[in-house]
Scaffold this motif. Structure first.
Motif, PDB file in Angstrom:
ATOM      1  N   ALA A 203     -13.084   2.464 -12.016  1.00  0.00           N
ATOM      2  CA  ALA A 203     -14.035   3.316 -11.310  1.00  0.00           C
ATOM      3  C   ALA A 203     -13.350   4.577 -10.792  1.00  0.00           C
ATOM      4  CB  ALA A 203     -14.664   2.541 -10.153  1.00  0.00           C
ATOM      5  N   ASP A 204     -12.141   4.427 -10.290  1.00  0.00           N
ATOM      6  CA  ASP A 204     -11.358   5.566  -9.802  1.00  0.00           C
ATOM      7  C   ASP A 204     -11.107   6.549 -10.931  1.00  0.00           C
ATOM      8  OD1 ASP A 204      -9.615   7.263  -8.466  1.00  0.00           O
ATOM      9  OD2 ASP A 204      -7.946   5.843  -8.441  1.00  0.00           O
ATOM     10  N   ARG A 205     -10.672   6.063 -12.068  1.00  0.00           N
ATOM     11  CA  ARG A 205     -10.374   6.955 -13.188  1.00  0.00           C
ATOM     12  C   ARG A 205     -11.616   7.638 -13.743  1.00  0.00           C
ATOM     13  NH1 ARG A 205      -8.906   4.580 -17.455  1.00  0.00           N
ATOM     14  NH2 ARG A 205      -8.793   2.370 -16.934  1.00  0.00           N
ATOM     15  N   LYS A 352       0.251  13.520 -25.811  1.00  0.00           N
ATOM     16  CA  LYS A 352       0.224  12.758 -27.059  1.00  0.00           C
ATOM     17  C   LYS A 352      -0.173  11.314 -26.807  1.00  0.00           C
ATOM     18  CE  LYS A 352       3.089  11.547 -31.068  1.00  0.00           C
ATOM     19  NZ  LYS A 352       4.438  11.690 -31.695  1.00  0.00           N
ATOM     20  N   TRP A 353       0.372  10.723 -25.734  1.00  0.00           N
ATOM     21  CA  TRP A 353       0.028   9.343 -25.388  1.00  0.00           C
ATOM     22  C   TRP A 353      -1.450   9.231 -25.028  1.00  0.00           C
ATOM     23  CZ3 TRP A 353      -1.721   7.192 -20.722  1.00  0.00           C
ATOM     24  CH2 TRP A 353      -1.749   5.788 -20.689  1.00  0.00           C
ATOM     25  N   GLN A 354      -1.938  10.174 -24.243  1.00  0.00           N
ATOM     26  CA  GLN A 354      -3.344  10.127 -23.842  1.00  0.00           C
ATOM     27  C   GLN A 354      -4.254  10.283 -25.051  1.00  0.00           C
ATOM     28  OE1 GLN A 354      -5.868  12.678 -23.780  1.00  0.00           O
ATOM     29  NE2 GLN A 354      -7.291  11.159 -22.892  1.00  0.00           N
ATOM     30  N   ALA A 355      -3.896  11.139 -25.973  1.00  0.00           N
ATOM     31  CA  ALA A 355      -4.721  11.344 -27.168  1.00  0.00           C
ATOM     32  C   ALA A 355      -4.726  10.106 -28.053  1.00  0.00           C
ATOM     33  CB  ALA A 355      -4.205  12.549 -27.948  1.00  0.00           C
ATOM     34  N   SER A 356      -3.600   9.415 -28.134  1.00  0.00           N
ATOM     35  CA  SER A 356      -3.519   8.238 -29.003  1.00  0.00           C
ATOM     36  C   SER A 356      -4.222   7.028 -28.399  1.00  0.00           C
ATOM     37  CB  SER A 356      -2.053   7.905 -29.304  1.00  0.00           C
ATOM     38  OG  SER A 356      -1.378   7.499 -28.124  1.00  0.00           O
ATOM     39  N   THR A 357      -4.195   6.918 -27.081  1.00  0.00           N
ATOM     40  CA  THR A 357      -4.815   5.755 -26.422  1.00  0.00           C
ATOM     41  C   THR A 357      -6.236   6.031 -25.973  1.00  0.00           C
ATOM     42  OG1 THR A 357      -3.980   6.414 -24.237  1.00  0.00           O
ATOM     43  CG2 THR A 357      -2.582   4.962 -25.576  1.00  0.00           C
ATOM     44  N   LYS A 358      -6.581   7.325 -25.800  1.00  0.00           N
ATOM     45  CA  LYS A 358      -7.878   7.746 -25.235  1.00  0.00           C
ATOM     46  C   LYS A 358      -8.023   7.305 -23.778  1.00  0.00           C
ATOM     47  CE  LYS A 358     -10.309   7.968 -29.668  1.00  0.00           C
ATOM     48  NZ  LYS A 358      -9.104   7.775 -30.488  1.00  0.00           N
ATOM     49  N   PHE A 359      -6.899   7.212 -23.092  1.00  0.00           N
ATOM     50  CA  PHE A 359      -6.879   6.825 -21.685  1.00  0.00           C
ATOM     51  C   PHE A 359      -7.635   7.864 -20.863  1.00  0.00           C
ATOM     52  CE2 PHE A 359      -4.906   6.266 -17.486  1.00  0.00           C
ATOM     53  CZ  PHE A 359      -4.880   4.891 -17.377  1.00  0.00           C
ATOM     54  N   GLU A 360      -8.570   7.400 -20.040  1.00  0.00           N
ATOM     55  CA  GLU A 360      -9.431   8.299 -19.268  1.00  0.00           C
ATOM     56  C   GLU A 360      -8.996   8.352 -17.805  1.00  0.00           C
ATOM     57  OE1 GLU A 360     -13.753   7.202 -20.842  1.00  0.00           O
ATOM     58  OE2 GLU A 360     -12.309   5.532 -20.940  1.00  0.00           O
ATOM     59  N   ASP A 361      -8.896   9.580 -17.265  1.00  0.00           N
ATOM     60  CA  ASP A 361      -8.549   9.738 -15.857  1.00  0.00           C
ATOM     61  C   ASP A 361      -8.995  11.127 -15.406  1.00  0.00           C
ATOM     62  OD1 ASP A 361      -7.377   9.984 -13.330  1.00  0.00           O
ATOM     63  OD2 ASP A 361      -5.657   8.754 -13.887  1.00  0.00           O
ATOM     64  N   VAL A 362     -10.128  11.178 -14.697  1.00  0.00           N
ATOM     65  CA  VAL A 362     -10.677  12.477 -14.300  1.00  0.00           C
ATOM     66  C   VAL A 362      -9.773  13.181 -13.288  1.00  0.00           C
ATOM     67  CG1 VAL A 362     -13.049  11.802 -14.794  1.00  0.00           C
ATOM     68  CG2 VAL A 362     -12.126  11.417 -12.502  1.00  0.00           C
ATOM     69  N   ARG A 363      -9.060  12.410 -12.467  1.00  0.00           N
ATOM     70  CA  ARG A 363      -8.178  13.044 -11.492  1.00  0.00           C
ATOM     71  C   ARG A 363      -7.041  13.776 -12.184  1.00  0.00           C
ATOM     72  NH1 ARG A 363      -5.433   9.423  -6.923  1.00  0.00           N
ATOM     73  NH2 ARG A 363      -7.599   8.693  -6.758  1.00  0.00           N
ATOM     74  N   VAL A 364      -6.455  13.151 -13.184  1.00  0.00           N
ATOM     75  CA  VAL A 364      -5.379  13.811 -13.933  1.00  0.00           C
ATOM     76  C   VAL A 364      -5.904  15.055 -14.623  1.00  0.00           C
ATOM     77  CG1 VAL A 364      -3.895  13.583 -15.962  1.00  0.00           C
ATOM     78  CG2 VAL A 364      -3.924  11.779 -14.233  1.00  0.00           C
ATOM     79  N   GLN A 365      -7.106  14.978 -15.145  1.00  0.00           N
ATOM     80  CA  GLN A 365      -7.678  16.156 -15.795  1.00  0.00           C
ATOM     81  C   GLN A 365      -7.840  17.311 -14.812  1.00  0.00           C
ATOM     82  OE1 GLN A 365      -7.968  16.520 -19.093  1.00  0.00           O
ATOM     83  NE2 GLN A 365      -7.007  14.494 -19.097  1.00  0.00           N
TER      84      GLN A 365
END
Length: 380
Positions: A203-205, A352-365
């Motif tokens: 939920a946080d991400r 590259k890691w985020q693109a390969s995993t599709k890890f979602e995190d609106v705060r990082v964005q």
């Protein structure tokens, strides 16, 4: 997935201080349970294993390193006496996990999983947990599907949702977790905390602040150091440093939580207590680094970035941590340290890691869009 992470694959190095001023460890004050380092001949193996498990539980909940040492000493005796006992081997894997010896823990678990046994499901769940911490999602999925039987169904579902939540399907995964009937699952307090933290993280991400806060608050109410740290950190980044401080105030004996407390005090301008706690935390972390033990690089990186304001040191620690752990908090501290140093190579690695995993995190964005490290003073 944050199941309890628990005798090292190599003997710990004996450190003999060369001077009386050298601090080897700062231990929490207050009463502690009796912890003999040997077992008695009159105790059954089951009762001795239960004793070791209780020590591991205390270590995880309180963040007190003494209890890992007690468990290690007692487990070595049991391993010498009962090397083929499955329950003893499972506890060995738990202790290895707690000490961040993940590869050694996996070797023990692979032995347990090589043939059906009474601890097969527990071993599979622990292996899945380690794989999720390390960002090995295909392996985690494989282990999730090895959780068979009606009793393990809730764990299999939560396990699979956690993989989904880390691989581009966080909304769907969170919906699956929210749909599980909490009261009907018969989970222990620790298991409910694990579940709630999983939901809160997703939920946080996703930026669902109300949902995240409900789950963080319920998880922290159980009183474990891990849950308190997660909720206090969330409160801090939501701009509620005073609430974060109130939650952390009783936890000055815990190194990582003391660091978060100091950060909140600095943010609030409480210079006297912040200075005292900063020196206390610095002494503990320097002693930890002097011992050369693995683990806690994430907490160290946060301390050096947010409290000491030494981003170069924080970045080195975050880099080291990233080779071992890749959970949300690991991703965030690496991003912030890399932004603080304008470390393009590191930012490229993370992209590259985020693109390969599709890890979602609106705060990082948001941090990436702002183009800076979003240090505590900015509260972004």
């Amino acid at each position: 997935m944050s199941t309890p992470l628990w005798a090292a694959d190599t003997m710990r190095q004996v450190i003999t201080p060369s001077d009386d001023s050298i601090v080897l460890e700062s231990l929490p004050s207050g009463p502690r349970i009796s912890a003999p380092t040997t077992t008695t001949n009159t105790s059954s193996l089951a009762s001795q294993l239960e004793r070791v498990q209780s020590l591991l539980t205390i270590a995880r909940q309180q963040g007190d390193p003494r209890y890992l040492g007690y468990a290690d000493a007692q487990l070595r005796v049991l391993l010498a006496k009962h090397p083929a006992d499955l329950g003893t081997q499972l506890l060995q894997a738990r202790l290895l996990q707690a000490n961040h010896h993940f590869d050694a823990a996996e070797r023990v678990l692979n032995t347990l999983l090589a043939s059906p046994s009474a601890v097969h499901s527990e071993a599979a769940l622990m292996s899945a947990s380690i794989a999720l911490v390390q960002g090995r999602y295909a392996h985690a999925t494989k282990r999730c599907h090895q959780l068979t039987g009606l009793a393990m169904l809730p764990f299999s579902l939560i396990c699979q949702a956690q993989v989904q939540g880390a691989t581009g399907q966080a909304s769907e995964a969170l919906a699956r977790l929210n749909a599980l009937p909490a009261k009907q699952l018969g989970l222990t307090s620790d298991q409910r905390t694990w579940w709630r933290l999983s939901q809160a993280d997703m939920a946080d991400r996703l930026g669902s602040d109300n949902s995240a806060e409900d789950d963080y608050r319920e998880a922290a109410a159980a009183g474990s150091a891990e849950a308190v740290a997660a909720y206090a950190d969330w409160l801090f980044w939501q701009g509620h440093a005073r609430d974060s401080l109130s939650l952390l105030a009783p936890w000055t004996a815990h190194d990582g939580l003391l660091s978060l407390l100091t950060r909140a005090e600095q943010q609030l301008g409480l210079s006297k207590s912040a200075t005292a706690h900063k020196q206390q935390a610095l002494g503990r972390w320097q002693a930890f680094l002097a011992r050369g033990e693995p683990g806690h690089e994430r907490e160290l990186a946060t301390f050096y970035l947010d409290v000491m304001q030494q981003p170069a040191t924080a970045l080195r620690l975050a880099q080291r941590n990233w080779t071992v752990q890749r959970e949300t908090a690991d991703y965030r501290i690496y991003i912030r340290a890399a932004l603080a140093q304008s470390a393009k190579k590191d930012l490229a690695i993370l992209a590259k890691w985020q693109a390969s995993t599709k890890f979602e995190d609106v705060r990082v964005q948001r941090w990436l869009s702002a183009g800076n490290a979003a240090l505590p003073s900015s509260n972004k």
